[in-house]
Design an enzyme around this catalytic site. Structure first.
Site: not given
Length: 97
Positions: A15, A22, A33, A55, A58
């Site tokens: 990540c 996380c 995106h 990940c 997140c």
């Protein structure tokens, strides 16, 4: 939606957004995106070059499905996501991320 090389490449990567909670990435890593005016909107996904390897934890925060971590604001989450996009591009280009 077709799977691009960059989206397929995300699986197994670390990540690069790195928010609190996380998981570090790996098998749950996807291309997250970055929403940017003029490049995204209803029914319009930004180009893959505007994505970060992230990940599921997140990704849920940056997409608004999970709450913003304590001590963060929407702006600092967006900054972490944007920095993740830069790290992802560096990784794809063969630079150290």
């Amino acid at each position: 939606m077709r799977s691009t090389r960059t989206r397929r490449m995300a699986k197994g990567q670390p990540c690069l957004i790195r928010l609190p909670h996380c998981t570090g990435g790996g098998d749950d890593t996807v291309l997250c995106h970055y929403r940017l005016s003029g490049y995204s909107g209803t029914g319009l996904k930004p180009p893959d070059c505007m994505g970060a390897f992230g990940c599921m934890s997140c990704h849920s925060v940056v997409d608004g499905r999970s709450p913003i971590p304590e001590g963060y604001t929407r702006e600092t989450v967006r900054l972490a996501h944007a920095e993740g996009c830069l790290r992802t591009q560096a990784l794809i280009q063969g630079e150290v991320a």
